[in-house]
Design an enzyme around this catalytic site. Structure first.
Site, PDB file in Angstrom:
ATOM      1  N   SER A 227      83.888  52.486   9.052  1.00 13.52           N
ATOM      2  CA  SER A 227      83.326  53.826   9.235  1.00 13.52           C
ATOM      3  C   SER A 227      84.395  54.913   9.099  1.00 13.52           C
ATOM      4  O   SER A 227      85.587  54.666   9.298  1.00 13.52           O
ATOM      5  CB  SER A 227      82.673  53.926  10.613  1.00 13.52           C
ATOM      6  N   THR A 228      83.930  56.116   8.809  1.00  7.93           N
ATOM      7  CA  THR A 228      84.840  57.256   8.676  1.00  7.93           C
ATOM      8  C   THR A 228      85.528  57.537  10.016  1.00  7.93           C
ATOM      9  O   THR A 228      86.727  57.851  10.059  1.00  7.93           O
ATOM     10  CB  THR A 228      84.043  58.491   8.219  1.00  7.93           C
ATOM     11  N   THR A 230      86.388  55.459  12.408  1.00 10.55           N
ATOM     12  CA  THR A 230      87.492  54.521  12.637  1.00 10.55           C
ATOM     13  C   THR A 230      88.628  54.793  11.654  1.00 10.55           C
ATOM     14  O   THR A 230      89.807  54.692  12.018  1.00 10.55           O
ATOM     15  CB  THR A 230      86.991  53.064  12.509  1.00 10.55           C
ATOM     16  N   GLU A 248      88.720  52.507   2.819  1.00  8.30           N
ATOM     17  CA  GLU A 248      87.426  52.705   2.172  1.00  8.30           C
ATOM     18  C   GLU A 248      86.422  52.982   3.280  1.00  8.30           C
ATOM     19  O   GLU A 248      86.136  52.105   4.099  1.00  8.30           O
ATOM     20  CB  GLU A 248      87.002  51.480   1.365  1.00  8.30           C
ATOM     21  N   CYS A 282      78.495  49.765   0.656  1.00 12.27           N
ATOM     22  CA  CYS A 282      79.191  51.064   0.686  1.00 12.27           C
ATOM     23  C   CYS A 282      78.791  51.943  -0.489  1.00 12.27           C
ATOM     24  O   CYS A 282      78.468  53.108  -0.317  1.00 12.27           O
ATOM     25  CB  CYS A 282      80.700  50.876   0.731  1.00 12.27           C
TER      26      CYS A 282
HETATM   27  O1  TXE Z   1      82.325  50.115  11.572  1.00  8.58           O
HETATM   28  P1  TXE Z   1      83.709  50.319  12.317  1.00  8.58           P
HETATM   29  P2  TXE Z   1      80.961  49.517  12.143  1.00  8.58           P
HETATM   30  C1  TXE Z   1      79.627  52.422   7.983  1.00  8.58           C
HETATM   31  C2  TXE Z   1      78.141  52.374   8.176  1.00  8.58           C
HETATM   32  C3  TXE Z   1      77.981  51.877   9.582  1.00  8.58           C
HETATM   33  C4  TXE Z   1      79.202  52.439  10.256  1.00  8.58           C
HETATM   34  C5  TXE Z   1      79.667  51.707  11.484  1.00  8.58           C
HETATM   35  O2  TXE Z   1      77.592  53.671   8.067  1.00  8.58           O
HETATM   36  O3  TXE Z   1      76.828  52.363  10.218  1.00  8.58           O
HETATM   37  O4  TXE Z   1      80.211  52.406   9.270  1.00  8.58           O
HETATM   38  O5  TXE Z   1      79.932  50.315  11.212  1.00  8.58           O
HETATM   39  C6  TXE Z   1      87.542  47.708  13.420  1.00  8.58           C
HETATM   40  N1  TXE Z   1      91.481  50.650  14.891  1.00  8.58           N
HETATM   41  N2  TXE Z   1      80.142  51.295   7.274  1.00  8.58           N
HETATM   42  O6  TXE Z   1      80.669  49.883  13.556  1.00  8.58           O
HETATM   43  O7  TXE Z   1      83.495  50.633  13.744  1.00  8.58           O
HETATM   44  C7  TXE Z   1      86.315  46.921  13.824  1.00  8.58           C
HETATM   45  O8  TXE Z   1      86.672  45.954  14.797  1.00  8.58           O
HETATM   46  C8  TXE Z   1      91.422  49.670  13.978  1.00  8.58           C
HETATM   47  C9  TXE Z   1      80.502  51.533   5.898  1.00  8.58           C
HETATM   48  O9  TXE Z   1      81.016  48.089  11.854  1.00  8.58           O
HETATM   49  O10 TXE Z   1      84.467  51.266  11.507  1.00  8.58           O
HETATM   50  C10 TXE Z   1      85.868  46.352  12.490  1.00  8.58           C
HETATM   51  O11 TXE Z   1      86.668  45.223  12.129  1.00  8.58           O
HETATM   52  N3  TXE Z   1      90.307  48.962  13.718  1.00  8.58           N
HETATM   53  C11 TXE Z   1      81.409  50.479   5.384  1.00  8.58           C
HETATM   54  C12 TXE Z   1      86.172  47.475  11.505  1.00  8.58           C
HETATM   55  O12 TXE Z   1      87.137  48.316  12.179  1.00  8.58           O
HETATM   56  C13 TXE Z   1      89.195  49.255  14.405  1.00  8.58           C
HETATM   57  C14 TXE Z   1      81.079  49.074   5.800  1.00  8.58           C
HETATM   58  C15 TXE Z   1      84.966  48.332  11.089  1.00  8.58           C
HETATM   59  O13 TXE Z   1      84.363  48.858  12.263  1.00  8.58           O
HETATM   60  C16 TXE Z   1      89.179  50.275  15.380  1.00  8.58           C
HETATM   61  C17 TXE Z   1      80.687  48.980   7.185  1.00  8.58           C
HETATM   62  C18 TXE Z   1      90.395  50.991  15.603  1.00  8.58           C
HETATM   63  N4  TXE Z   1      90.473  51.997  16.500  1.00  8.58           N
HETATM   64  C19 TXE Z   1      80.214  50.066   7.848  1.00  8.58           C
HETATM   65  N5  TXE Z   1      87.926  50.365  15.870  1.00  8.58           N
HETATM   66  C20 TXE Z   1      81.632  50.488   3.880  1.00  8.58           C
HETATM   67  N6  TXE Z   1      82.158  51.559   3.318  1.00  8.58           N
HETATM   68  O14 TXE Z   1      81.413  49.502   3.220  1.00  8.58           O
HETATM   69  C21 TXE Z   1      87.179  49.432  15.211  1.00  8.58           C
HETATM   70  N7  TXE Z   1      87.949  48.763  14.344  1.00  8.58           N
END
Ligand code: TXE
Length: 449
Positions: A227-228, A230, A248, A282
């Site tokens: 996610s954006t 994170t 990404e 994505c």
């Molecule tokens: O993503 P997160 P989530 C989008 C999509 C979805 C949203 C949330 O809109 O609804 O993101 O998905 C790790 N430091 N995409 O909750 O939270 C976490 O453990 C480092 C688009 O799954 O960003 C996981 O391994 N790492 C996207 C990873 O980050 C951290 C594909 C993603 O989690 C962290 C998926 C931190 N502080 C979702 N916090 C695409 N572009 O393909 C969490 N993580």
């Protein structure tokens, strides 16, 4: 689906899952039955993994390109040899069907990408060579790469991170999403049948482990997909370790169907452009702008496909769409579609959950006569619900398409290649896909900007 795939998946699971009574239960995305226990690493376990990866890196780099390539080709072979078991595990954990552009397709993409990395030539490039100066660009490893992955294409995106990193002589510590750790750990175990020890280490843990990985002083580069929000946190973390970043993040890809396009020829491509992996992709199309002159035909053609594509448990070979992977994502899709209905948009097909299929299934949904400022258009739904927005002024369609602060991908659809090329140039997006399919010819172009 064969019994042998199920037993291969069980054998893979035995190699990586936490001992009984430990770890976290991981559900089958379709049935919600527990399929295995993911190890939950503590921050100290991660520190230990990074120390081992750091110790292993110099020898891995010193092996040289040719020998590393051979090892990576063997790792790709190992993935292929285990593809059915991995696809079975992936299908259960992620929810995507075995069939269609889904689990088996993802495994094929993993080994193909790894082979591409392994065989990419990395000769030094001469930048300047004259009487006064000779300058070369050479490719060197960064050190230890932290790879943080998502849950939608968990294996393929992990390989996108792991493959090039290993190819260059980096070692990798990979942290899969807490939603889909088992299939990623299983693929890493398969690759480790041929990789030297500690060159690739999978560490499954929660967000704290991800945060520690991003901020660890011995991490030289972070590759992240998610996610954006994170992504922003990772950028902040990198102020501490100055790690290089490849991020990404979420998108909200626009598609524009130009006037004069034949709806019947593009309908199927449009559908899969939006609904691949049940919309959890994505760079899937997440909002579609269609010219008034072909609007009704496009909407009807999309709705007819959406209503007929088989959705259900991914282990059934008949199905090509599956559930939402997790409750949070299901709730996002439901909220956005409910909001669209409340605003008076027209649900042409779908628009509700499919409880008879399972808890997290949502019917393929086409929403028409929706305003551009609706939340379903403005926010990333990341699921099987496509808003189709009518336009009559082409300039306004571009304004709407370019009006959000995301720009991962976009697409333009036309029967006229020149019009498509011009339109692609007007889209503010990293990658633009253009379909100029006509009844007797298919042409795809792609531009990066
Ligand atoms: O993503 P997160 P989530 C989008 C999509 C979805 C949203 C949330 O809109 O609804 O993101 O998905 C790790 N430091 N995409 O909750 O939270 C976490 O453990 C480092 C688009 O799954 O960003 C996981 O391994 N790492 C996207 C990873 O980050 C951290 C594909 C993603 O989690 C962290 C998926 C931190 N502080 C979702 N916090 C695409 N572009 O393909 C969490 N993580």
């Amino acid at each position: 689906m064969s019994d042998s795939a199920a037993s291969a998946a069980a054998a893979l699971l035995d190699r990586i899952q936490a001992p009984e009574g430990a770890g976290r239960d991981i559900p089958d995305a379709a049935t919600r039955e527990v399929i295995g226990r993911a190890p939950v690493a503590a921050v100290e376990d991660l520190d230990d993994a990074i120390a081992r990866a750091k110790a292993a890196q110099p020898a891995w780099e010193a092996l040289g390109h040719e020998k590393r390539s051979a090892v990576l080709l063997a790792a790709a072979d190992a993935i292929d040899a285990n593809a059915e078991g991995l696809a079975y595990l992936l299908s259960r954990e992620q929810g995507k069907p075995l069939n269609g552009p889904n689990a088996r397709f993802e495994l094929g993409a993993c080994s193909a990408w790894l082979r591409t990395n392994a065989t990419t030539v990395l000769e030094p490039q001469v930048l300047v060579d004259d009487e006064t100066l000779h300058a070369e660009l050479v490719y060197k490893a960064a050190g230890v790469v932290g790879a943080i992955g998502p849950w939608n294409w968990p294996l393929m995106i992990s390989i996108w991170q792991i493959g090039p990193s290993l190819r260059m002589g980096n070692t990798v510590v990979a942290k899969p999403s807490e939603y889909t750790p088992l299939s990623v750990l299983a693929m890493i175990a398969v690759m480790n049948e041929v990789l030297p020890p500690d060159v690739l280490i999978g560490v499954s843990g929660d967000r704290e482990v991800g945060a520690r990985l991003a901020s660890h002083p011995d991490i030289d580069k972070i590759m992240f997909t998610g996610s954006t929000a994170t992504g922003r946190r990772i950028i902040e973390s990198s102020a501490g370790n100055l790690a290089r970043l490849t991020l990404e993040l979420g998108g909200n890809d626009a598609g524009i169907v130009l006037p004069g396009t034949d709806p019947s020829v593009i309908a199927e491509d449009l559908f899969w452009g939006a609904f691949i992996n049940t919309g959890q992709t994505c760079a899937a199309m997440k909002r579609l702008y269609v010219h008034d002159s072909v609007y009704d035909e496009v909407v009807d053609a999309l709705a007819a496909i959406a209503a007929s594509v088989p959705m259900g448990n991914g282990l059934d070979e008949n199905n090509v769409l599956g559930p939402l992977q997790n409750r949070a994502q299901f709730d996002i899709v439901s909220r956005l579609v409910d909001d669209a209905k409340a605003r008076g948009a027209r649900v042409v097909t779908g628009g509700e959950s499919a409880p008879e299929l399972g808890e997290l299934f949502y019917r393929p949904t086409i929403v028409a006569d929706i305003d551009n400022d609706a939340a379903l258009v403005q926010e990333e739904q990341f699921g099987p619900a496509l808003p189709v927005i009518r336009y009559s002024d082409v300039d306004e369609a571009f304004d709407w398409a370019n009006g959000l602060d995301v720009g991962l991908g976009a697409s333009v659809w036309s029967s006229d290649p020149e019009a498509a090329r011009d339109a692609a140039g007007r889209m503010q997006s990293g990658t633009v896909y253009g379909s100029t399919r006509t009844a007797d010819c298919t042409r795809w172009c792609r531009s990066a900007g």
